[in-house]
Design a protein around this motif. Structure first.
Motif, short mmCIF file in Angstrom:
data_model
loop_
_atom_site.label_atom_id
_atom_site.label_comp_id
_atom_site.label_asym_id
_atom_site.label_seq_id
_atom_site.Cartn_x
_atom_site.Cartn_y
_atom_site.Cartn_z
N PRO A 271 -2.89 1.38 0.88
CA PRO A 271 -3.89 2.34 0.43
C PRO A 271 -4.59 1.93 -0.87
O PRO A 271 -4.03 1.16 -1.67
N PRO B 58 -4.88 -2.27 -3.41
CA PRO B 58 -3.53 -2.03 -2.87
C PRO B 58 -2.38 -2.56 -3.75
O PRO B 58 -1.30 -1.96 -3.77
N HIS C 162 -6.81 4.44 3.34
CA HIS C 162 -6.32 3.15 3.81
C HIS C 162 -7.47 2.53 4.61
O HIS C 162 -7.78 2.99 5.71
#
Ligand code: RTP
Ligand code: MG
Length: 141
Positions: free
Chosen positions: A71, A12, A41
């Motif tokens: 994500p 992320p 995600h």
């Protein structure tokens, strides 16, 4: 040397820094082919199951929180010696110890937010590729 497959995750922090393309370019320039790719995600179960080997470690909670904080891009990389080659491109887990020019030296903040994951053995690679991809989502060249 054998042609191998390995699982890569752009974590992320790196997705948030808009460096997906720069990281993928490093794989491609090193001769690794992207044969599967998707953005996800992760939820707690999916991230926790992925890192199940670390369940008893003190950093497990932080690791799952971080991996679910935004994500990720998961990919299957294929090429000669792909597992070790990817680990070499990534650099050490702690970016402060990562060799100059590696992905973690260039893009990672800390041992938690360290930009990328890569499978660490043939056994992990097989498990991790299966964990994220069905056979018909992988497109060998
Ligand atoms: P990864 O699995 O994400 O590719 O990283 P790695 O093989 O280089 O490191 P590993 O030992 O498998 O640890 C998985 C992730 O847990 C975090 N970690 N924190 N605070 C700590 O001592 C510690 N140790 C590991 C890192 O974010 C590491 O990527
Ligand atoms: Mg690992």
């Amino acid at each position: 040397m054998a042609v191998e497959r390995t699982l890569s995750i752009i974590k992320p922090d790196a997705v948030g820094k808009n460096v997906i393309g720069e990281i993928v370019t490093r794989f491609e320039k090193a001769g690794l082919n992207v044969v599967a790719m998707k953005m996800l995600h992760l939820d707690d179960d999916k991230a926790g199951g992925f890192y199940a080997e670390h369940k008893e470690r003190p950093f497990f909670g932080d690791l799952v929180s971080f991996m679910t904080s935004g994500p990720v891009v998961v990919q299957v990389l294929e090429g000669e010696d792909a597992i070790a080659k990817n680990r070499e491109l990534m650099g050490a887990t702690n970016p402060q110890e990562a060799a100059a020019g590696t992905i973690r030296a260039d893009f990672a903040q800390s041992i938690d937010a360290n930009a990328v994951h890569g499978s660490d053995s043939a056994e992990s690679a097989a498990r991790e590729v299966d964990y994220f991809f069905a056979a018909d989502e992988i497109c060998p060249r």
